[in-house]
Design an enzyme around this catalytic site. Structure first.
Site, PDB file in Angstrom:
ATOM      1  N   VAL A 128      96.709 -48.806  64.047  1.00 52.23           N
ATOM      2  CA  VAL A 128      96.361 -48.433  65.421  1.00 52.23           C
ATOM      3  C   VAL A 128      97.102 -49.263  66.468  1.00 52.23           C
ATOM      4  O   VAL A 128      97.158 -48.891  67.639  1.00 52.23           O
ATOM      5  CB  VAL A 128      94.833 -48.505  65.673  1.00 52.23           C
ATOM      6  CG1 VAL A 128      94.085 -47.515  64.805  1.00 52.23           C
ATOM      7  CG2 VAL A 128      94.301 -49.927  65.497  1.00 52.23           C
ATOM      8  N   SER A 173      81.170 -53.914  71.765  1.00 53.30           N
ATOM      9  CA  SER A 173      80.241 -54.784  71.034  1.00 53.30           C
ATOM     10  C   SER A 173      79.318 -55.427  72.058  1.00 53.30           C
ATOM     11  O   SER A 173      79.679 -55.537  73.241  1.00 53.30           O
ATOM     12  CB  SER A 173      81.025 -55.886  70.308  1.00 53.30           C
ATOM     13  OG  SER A 173      80.149 -56.888  69.846  1.00 53.30           O
ATOM     14  N   TYR A 178      88.140 -62.003  70.023  1.00 51.78           N
ATOM     15  CA  TYR A 178      87.357 -60.808  69.682  1.00 51.78           C
ATOM     16  C   TYR A 178      86.508 -60.360  70.877  1.00 51.78           C
ATOM     17  O   TYR A 178      86.531 -59.195  71.271  1.00 51.78           O
ATOM     18  CB  TYR A 178      86.470 -61.097  68.465  1.00 51.78           C
ATOM     19  CG  TYR A 178      85.628 -59.919  68.035  1.00 51.78           C
ATOM     20  CD1 TYR A 178      86.184 -58.891  67.284  1.00 51.78           C
ATOM     21  CD2 TYR A 178      84.281 -59.830  68.386  1.00 51.78           C
ATOM     22  CE1 TYR A 178      85.417 -57.796  66.893  1.00 51.78           C
ATOM     23  CE2 TYR A 178      83.504 -58.744  67.999  1.00 51.78           C
ATOM     24  CZ  TYR A 178      84.071 -57.731  67.245  1.00 51.78           C
ATOM     25  OH  TYR A 178      83.314 -56.644  66.867  1.00 51.78           O
ATOM     26  N   ALA A 179      85.737 -61.293  71.444  1.00 55.36           N
ATOM     27  CA  ALA A 179      84.841 -60.926  72.552  1.00 55.36           C
ATOM     28  C   ALA A 179      85.636 -60.392  73.738  1.00 55.36           C
ATOM     29  O   ALA A 179      85.233 -59.420  74.388  1.00 55.36           O
ATOM     30  CB  ALA A 179      83.992 -62.123  72.959  1.00 55.36           C
ATOM     31  N   SER A 188      88.554 -58.878  73.631  1.00 54.74           N
ATOM     32  CA  SER A 188      89.044 -57.532  73.307  1.00 54.74           C
ATOM     33  C   SER A 188      87.939 -56.506  73.512  1.00 54.74           C
ATOM     34  O   SER A 188      88.186 -55.389  73.983  1.00 54.74           O
ATOM     35  CB  SER A 188      89.569 -57.477  71.858  1.00 54.74           C
ATOM     36  OG  SER A 188      88.513 -57.484  70.910  1.00 54.74           O
ATOM     37  N   LYS A 189      86.718 -56.865  73.190  1.00 57.90           N
ATOM     38  CA  LYS A 189      85.602 -55.923  73.310  1.00 57.90           C
ATOM     39  C   LYS A 189      85.183 -55.740  74.764  1.00 57.90           C
ATOM     40  O   LYS A 189      84.746 -54.665  75.170  1.00 57.90           O
ATOM     41  CB  LYS A 189      84.430 -56.405  72.446  1.00 57.90           C
ATOM     42  CG  LYS A 189      84.739 -56.362  70.953  1.00 57.90           C
ATOM     43  CD  LYS A 189      84.941 -54.939  70.494  1.00 57.90           C
ATOM     44  CE  LYS A 189      85.564 -54.804  69.141  1.00 57.90           C
ATOM     45  NZ  LYS A 189      85.746 -53.416  68.729  1.00 57.90           N
ATOM     46  N   ILE A 226      75.710 -55.242  62.827  1.00 58.51           N
ATOM     47  CA  ILE A 226      75.548 -54.078  61.944  1.00 58.51           C
ATOM     48  C   ILE A 226      76.035 -54.492  60.553  1.00 58.51           C
ATOM     49  O   ILE A 226      77.062 -55.170  60.420  1.00 58.51           O
ATOM     50  CB  ILE A 226      76.385 -52.878  62.454  1.00 58.51           C
ATOM     51  CG1 ILE A 226      76.112 -52.596  63.952  1.00 58.51           C
ATOM     52  CG2 ILE A 226      76.117 -51.634  61.604  1.00 58.51           C
ATOM     53  CD1 ILE A 226      74.694 -52.185  64.299  1.00 58.51           C
TER      54      ILE A 226
HETATM   55  P1  NAP Z   1      84.946 -52.705  59.298  1.00 59.18           P
HETATM   56  O1  NAP Z   1      84.117 -52.204  58.189  1.00 59.18           O
HETATM   57  O2  NAP Z   1      85.826 -53.891  59.072  1.00 59.18           O
HETATM   58  O3  NAP Z   1      85.806 -51.476  59.869  1.00 59.18           O
HETATM   59  C1  NAP Z   1      86.967 -51.626  60.617  1.00 59.18           C
HETATM   60  C2  NAP Z   1      88.073 -50.879  59.919  1.00 59.18           C
HETATM   61  O4  NAP Z   1      89.290 -50.949  60.680  1.00 59.18           O
HETATM   62  C3  NAP Z   1      88.393 -51.476  58.540  1.00 59.18           C
HETATM   63  O5  NAP Z   1      88.503 -50.443  57.589  1.00 59.18           O
HETATM   64  C4  NAP Z   1      89.726 -52.141  58.770  1.00 59.18           C
HETATM   65  O6  NAP Z   1      90.501 -52.273  57.595  1.00 59.18           O
HETATM   66  C5  NAP Z   1      90.347 -51.199  59.766  1.00 59.18           C
HETATM   67  N1  NAP Z   1      91.504 -51.770  60.443  1.00 59.18           N
HETATM   68  C6  NAP Z   1      91.777 -53.087  60.698  1.00 59.18           C
HETATM   69  N2  NAP Z   1      92.947 -53.215  61.317  1.00 59.18           N
HETATM   70  C7  NAP Z   1      93.449 -51.960  61.461  1.00 59.18           C
HETATM   71  C8  NAP Z   1      94.651 -51.447  62.009  1.00 59.18           C
HETATM   72  N3  NAP Z   1      95.590 -52.241  62.553  1.00 59.18           N
HETATM   73  N4  NAP Z   1      94.841 -50.106  61.985  1.00 59.18           N
HETATM   74  C9  NAP Z   1      93.931 -49.285  61.429  1.00 59.18           C
HETATM   75  N5  NAP Z   1      92.775 -49.711  60.897  1.00 59.18           N
HETATM   76  C10 NAP Z   1      92.539 -51.032  60.916  1.00 59.18           C
HETATM   77  O7  NAP Z   1      84.058 -53.098  60.550  1.00 59.18           O
HETATM   78  P2  NAP Z   1      82.841 -52.353  61.271  1.00 59.18           P
HETATM   79  O8  NAP Z   1      81.797 -53.363  61.397  1.00 59.18           O
HETATM   80  O9  NAP Z   1      82.547 -51.033  60.700  1.00 59.18           O
HETATM   81  O10 NAP Z   1      83.477 -52.170  62.718  1.00 59.18           O
HETATM   82  C11 NAP Z   1      83.694 -50.902  63.333  1.00 59.18           C
HETATM   83  C12 NAP Z   1      83.762 -51.128  64.837  1.00 59.18           C
HETATM   84  O11 NAP Z   1      82.491 -51.569  65.321  1.00 59.18           O
HETATM   85  C13 NAP Z   1      84.761 -52.220  65.229  1.00 59.18           C
HETATM   86  O12 NAP Z   1      85.398 -51.847  66.423  1.00 59.18           O
HETATM   87  C14 NAP Z   1      83.872 -53.429  65.468  1.00 59.18           C
HETATM   88  O13 NAP Z   1      84.462 -54.357  66.349  1.00 59.18           O
HETATM   89  C15 NAP Z   1      82.654 -52.757  66.078  1.00 59.18           C
HETATM   90  N6  NAP Z   1      81.433 -53.571  65.997  1.00 59.18           N
HETATM   91  C16 NAP Z   1      80.925 -53.938  64.784  1.00 59.18           C
HETATM   92  C17 NAP Z   1      79.777 -54.711  64.748  1.00 59.18           C
HETATM   93  C18 NAP Z   1      79.160 -55.162  63.462  1.00 59.18           C
HETATM   94  O14 NAP Z   1      78.223 -55.985  63.522  1.00 59.18           O
HETATM   95  N7  NAP Z   1      79.577 -54.661  62.315  1.00 59.18           N
HETATM   96  C19 NAP Z   1      79.157 -55.103  65.942  1.00 59.18           C
HETATM   97  C20 NAP Z   1      79.713 -54.715  67.151  1.00 59.18           C
HETATM   98  C21 NAP Z   1      80.854 -53.933  67.171  1.00 59.18           C
HETATM   99  P3  NAP Z   1      90.301 -53.668  56.728  1.00 59.18           P
HETATM  100  O15 NAP Z   1      88.889 -53.640  56.278  1.00 59.18           O
HETATM  101  O16 NAP Z   1      91.263 -53.563  55.623  1.00 59.18           O
HETATM  102  O17 NAP Z   1      90.577 -54.761  57.727  1.00 59.18           O
END
Ligand code: NAP
Length: 254
Positions: free
Chosen positions: A58, A136, A149-150, A152-153, A182
């Site tokens: 991305v 986030s 991270y913060a 970027s969000k 999550i």
């Molecule tokens: P996740 O399981 O790590 O999902 C993120 C996905 O993006 C992973 O499959 C990752 O691959 C992939 N990715 C990383 N770099 C990339 C790139 N350059 N191009 C394409 N794909 C890429 O995390 P998640 O928790 O589901 O997060 C989903 C969204 O929710 C994110 O934006 C995160 O910041 C946001 N969020 C999550 C939480 C939480 O507590 N989980 C809270 C607030 C916000 P790899 O796994 O191989 O890196």
């Protein structure tokens, strides 16, 4: 669940190889959508079963051009974009190397910007559409020791509001979700990096007044609503989905 809510809709979900993106892709498919999954690499393909999947970085504009070009050629257009791909890197201000900052901003913020920019003409061509960005709670409240991270969000919140204003007359709606913690691979990896993973997981649950962290399916349900035509009057919002954490000063009410 309404199995026809996304009938005749083409939806691209980045970060669909795991976590929230994976749950969103499955939810929208179950609601009748033609979902195309963005994967970081081929190793993530088993996670999407028989859904259509394309490898995309991305952070690279050419990668978006290539994948969206393929989607439009194969499915005739695009109705909604869900920007889920992101990385989490910890580090306080004095510890954060410029390379780390650049990496996080490139994937999380520039990656979402590119998605919006590249999807925009396709959504316009359909007479409108929806974008759901993943911010986030950290994007509106900050997160000590995770400045890149913060930040970027937080940028995603401002971008969402700006693009909602720009897209309103063209019927392009842009919203973002600000989840609390999550239960996903991103968070599991953060627990593993701590000195006591079990204690870190418990502390995360305790930070939410409801006494637990959220599930990917709970976020996917809100993503699906925001991406659907049911949310026609909602745009430019940053919605906290956090078990009450944002109204609790960061402390559990339990
Ligand atoms: P996740 O399981 O790590 O999902 C993120 C996905 O993006 C992973 O499959 C990752 O691959 C992939 N990715 C990383 N770099 C990339 C790139 N350059 N191009 C394409 N794909 C890429 O995390 P998640 O928790 O589901 O997060 C989903 C969204 O929710 C994110 O934006 C995160 O910041 C946001 N969020 C999550 C939480 C939480 O507590 N989980 C809270 C607030 C916000 P790899 O796994 O191989 O890196």
């Amino acid at each position: 669940m309404d199995s026809t809510r996304f009938k005749n809709k083409v939806v691209f979900v980045s970060g669909a190889g795991s976590g929230i993106g994976n749950a969103a892709a499955k939810r929208i498919t179950a609601e009748g959508g033609m979902v195309v999954c963005g994967l970081l690499d081929e190793s993530q393909r088993p996670a999407i079963g028989n859904l259509d999947g394309h490898v995309i970085d991305v952070a690279r504009a050419e990668s978006w051009d290539e994948v969206l070009g393929r989607i439009v050629a194969r499915h005739g257009g695009l109705d909604a974009l869900v920007n889920c791909a992101a990385i989490l890197r910890s580090g306080a201000i004095e510890e954060t190397a410029l390379a780390t900052w650049d990496e996080v901003i490139a994937v999380n913020l520039t990656g979402s910007f590119l998605g919006c920019q590249k999807a925009w003409p396709h959504l316009k061509r359909r007479g409108g559409g929806a974008i759901v960005n993943l911010s986030s709670l950290n994007g509106i409240r900050g997160l000590a020791r995770a400045v890149a991270y913060a930040t970027s969000k937080g940028g995603i919140v401002a971008m969402t509001m700006t693009l909602a204003l720009e897209g309103a007359r063209d019927k392009i709606r842009v919203n973002c979700i600000c989840p609390g913690t999550i239960d996903t691979p991103m968070v599991a990896a953060a627990y593993r990096r701590s000195t006591d993973p079990a204690a870190a997981a418990q502390a995360a649950a305790d930070r939410h007044p409801v006494g637990r962290v959220g599930t990917p399916d709970e976020v996917a349900a809100l993503i699906a609503y925001l991406a659907s035509d049911e949310a026609q009057f909602m745009t430019g919002q940053a919605i906290a989905l956090d078990g009450g954490r944002s109204i609790d000063g960061g402390k559990s009410a339990r």
